[in-house]
Design a protein around this motif. Structure first.
Motif, PDB file in Angstrom:
ATOM      1  N   ALA A  66      44.090  71.789 -12.985  1.00 40.67           N
ATOM      2  CA  ALA A  66      42.898  71.621 -14.078  1.00 40.67           C
ATOM      3  C   ALA A  66      43.532  72.570 -15.009  1.00 40.67           C
ATOM      4  N   GLU A  67      44.683  72.010 -15.434  1.00 41.36           N
ATOM      5  CA  GLU A  67      45.328  72.407 -16.813  1.00 41.36           C
ATOM      6  C   GLU A  67      44.878  71.743 -17.955  1.00 41.36           C
ATOM      7  N   VAL A  68      44.393  70.378 -17.322  1.00 40.46           N
ATOM      8  CA  VAL A  68      44.037  69.258 -18.451  1.00 40.46           C
ATOM      9  C   VAL A  68      42.646  68.729 -17.936  1.00 40.46           C
ATOM     10  N   SER A  69      41.777  68.208 -18.545  1.00 40.86           N
ATOM     11  CA  SER A  69      40.612  67.535 -18.070  1.00 40.86           C
ATOM     12  C   SER A  69      41.023  65.899 -18.148  1.00 40.86           C
ATOM     13  N   PRO A  70      40.919  65.494 -17.098  1.00 45.05           N
ATOM     14  CA  PRO A  70      41.459  63.778 -17.161  1.00 45.05           C
ATOM     15  C   PRO A  70      40.518  63.061 -18.298  1.00 45.05           C
ATOM     16  N   THR A  71      40.912  62.029 -18.971  1.00 44.07           N
ATOM     17  CA  THR A  71      40.229  61.076 -19.715  1.00 44.07           C
ATOM     18  C   THR A  71      39.601  60.331 -18.792  1.00 44.07           C
ATOM     19  N   ALA A  72      38.650  59.555 -19.532  1.00 45.25           N
ATOM     20  CA  ALA A  72      37.660  58.584 -18.732  1.00 45.25           C
ATOM     21  C   ALA A  72      38.532  57.464 -18.324  1.00 45.25           C
ATOM     22  N   ALA A  73      39.552  56.945 -19.103  1.00 48.66           N
ATOM     23  CA  ALA A  73      40.370  55.888 -18.648  1.00 48.66           C
ATOM     24  C   ALA A  73      41.218  56.380 -17.396  1.00 48.66           C
TER      25      ALA A  73
ATOM     26  N   GLY B 132      25.430  71.223 -22.519  1.00 50.31           N
ATOM     27  CA  GLY B 132      26.401  72.086 -21.913  1.00 50.31           C
ATOM     28  C   GLY B 132      27.294  71.325 -21.249  1.00 50.31           C
ATOM     29  N   ILE B 133      28.604  71.591 -21.229  1.00 48.61           N
ATOM     30  CA  ILE B 133      29.735  71.132 -20.368  1.00 48.61           C
ATOM     31  C   ILE B 133      30.063  72.148 -19.504  1.00 48.61           C
ATOM     32  N   ASP B 134      30.020  71.794 -18.148  1.00 48.71           N
ATOM     33  CA  ASP B 134      30.331  72.741 -17.191  1.00 48.71           C
ATOM     34  C   ASP B 134      31.966  72.818 -16.726  1.00 48.71           C
ATOM     35  N   THR B 135      32.464  74.017 -17.283  1.00 41.10           N
ATOM     36  CA  THR B 135      34.249  74.135 -16.962  1.00 41.10           C
ATOM     37  C   THR B 135      34.235  74.217 -15.588  1.00 41.10           C
ATOM     38  N   ALA B 136      33.531  74.473 -14.761  1.00 45.36           N
ATOM     39  CA  ALA B 136      33.495  74.725 -13.341  1.00 45.36           C
ATOM     40  C   ALA B 136      33.670  73.234 -12.625  1.00 45.36           C
ATOM     41  N   VAL B 137      33.088  72.227 -13.368  1.00 47.48           N
ATOM     42  CA  VAL B 137      33.076  70.843 -12.856  1.00 47.48           C
ATOM     43  C   VAL B 137      34.543  70.366 -12.976  1.00 47.48           C
ATOM     44  N   ASP B 138      35.364  70.585 -14.000  1.00 50.91           N
ATOM     45  CA  ASP B 138      36.915  70.339 -14.218  1.00 50.91           C
ATOM     46  C   ASP B 138      37.555  70.867 -13.111  1.00 50.91           C
TER      47      ASP B 138
ATOM     48  N   TRP C 111      29.922  65.332 -18.193  1.00 48.25           N
ATOM     49  CA  TRP C 111      31.431  65.493 -18.346  1.00 48.25           C
ATOM     50  C   TRP C 111      31.814  64.745 -19.753  1.00 48.25           C
ATOM     51  N   ARG C 112      32.792  65.411 -20.300  1.00 48.01           N
ATOM     52  CA  ARG C 112      33.219  65.226 -21.648  1.00 48.01           C
ATOM     53  C   ARG C 112      34.733  64.729 -21.444  1.00 48.01           C
ATOM     54  N   ASP C 113      35.179  63.561 -22.184  1.00 49.49           N
ATOM     55  CA  ASP C 113      36.520  63.019 -22.295  1.00 49.49           C
ATOM     56  C   ASP C 113      37.105  63.693 -23.499  1.00 49.49           C
ATOM     57  N   GLY C 114      37.827  64.911 -23.212  1.00 48.89           N
ATOM     58  CA  GLY C 114      38.404  65.522 -24.461  1.00 48.89           C
ATOM     59  C   GLY C 114      39.219  64.667 -25.350  1.00 48.89           C
ATOM     60  N   GLU C 115      39.630  63.679 -25.056  1.00 47.27           N
ATOM     61  CA  GLU C 115      40.467  62.765 -25.952  1.00 47.27           C
ATOM     62  C   GLU C 115      39.678  61.697 -26.857  1.00 47.27           C
ATOM     63  N   THR C 116      38.632  61.189 -26.081  1.00 55.05           N
ATOM     64  CA  THR C 116      37.729  60.360 -27.063  1.00 55.05           C
ATOM     65  C   THR C 116      36.568  60.924 -27.722  1.00 55.05           C
ATOM     66  N   GLY C 117      36.176  62.054 -26.842  1.00 60.30           N
ATOM     67  CA  GLY C 117      34.535  62.492 -27.166  1.00 60.30           C
ATOM     68  C   GLY C 117      33.845  61.935 -26.438  1.00 60.30           C
TER      69      GLY C 117
END
Length: 187
Positions: A46-53, A2-8, A89-95
């Protein structure tokens, strides 16, 4: 997982706090991290989640590890963290999916992270967050090309690579996702 959107949302707030603590404008931080001002603004709102990079670049500028930053947006440290309660935590760009397995805390010198990098995913960390930090990556599934400071290592299931902080690049070569444990030891 599960991904916690509150974390973002808490992460966005903490990143904005860190910038303001230093008295930096968005433009100054954008220049230091080599990221666009608009991207930083969207991340901080918090409009976008940052990528890992991107998170790696911001951590380097702020002198923090990714683990420390993510720990700062959590409640106090726990002695036992059940699997269902581990921060994911999930990087939405790379998965890429990053699970904090051990309870992170500023007073601890080591932590365990589980990484799941989809086949074909490629993440480059072009800045060093904490010089002298020791890493032990143990690959469970898939194949991974891990490049540290320009030196590439091909890992197969069961392989373990020890390396010190440096620029790094993770490429999942397949078949399937690369799943690994990463033990990080502070200097």
């Amino acid at each position: 997982m599960g991904i916690d959107t509150a974390v973002d949302e808490r992460l966005a707030q903490r990143l904005a706090e860190l910038r303001l603590e230093r008295g930096w404008t968005l433009e100054e931080l954008a220049r230091l991290a080599d990221v666009s001002r608009s991207t930083l603004s969207r991340v901080e709102r918090a409009e976008v989640s940052p990528t890992a990079a991107l998170l790696g670049r911001l951590c380097a500028v702020h002198g923090r590890t990714m683990s420390r930053l993510l720990a700062e947006v959590e409640a106090g440290p726990a002695r036992l963290v059940r699997a269902g309660e581990q921060q994911v935590w999930r990087d939405g760009e790379t998965g890429f999916v990053r699970r904090s397995v051990s309870p992170p805390h500023g007073s601890l010198r080591a932590e365990i992270v589980e990484g799941l990098l989809p086949e074909g995913a490629d993440i480059a960390y072009d800045r060093v967050c904490v010089p002298g930090r020791e890493h032990h990556l143990w690959l469970f599934e898939g194949r991974l090309e891990l490049t540290v400071d320009g030196e590439a290592q091909l890992l197969a299931p069961g392989d373990c690579l020890r390396y010190l902080s440096g620029t790094s690049r993770f490429r999942s070569l397949g078949p399937g996702a690369a799943r690994y444990a990463l033990v990080v030891v502070e200097p």
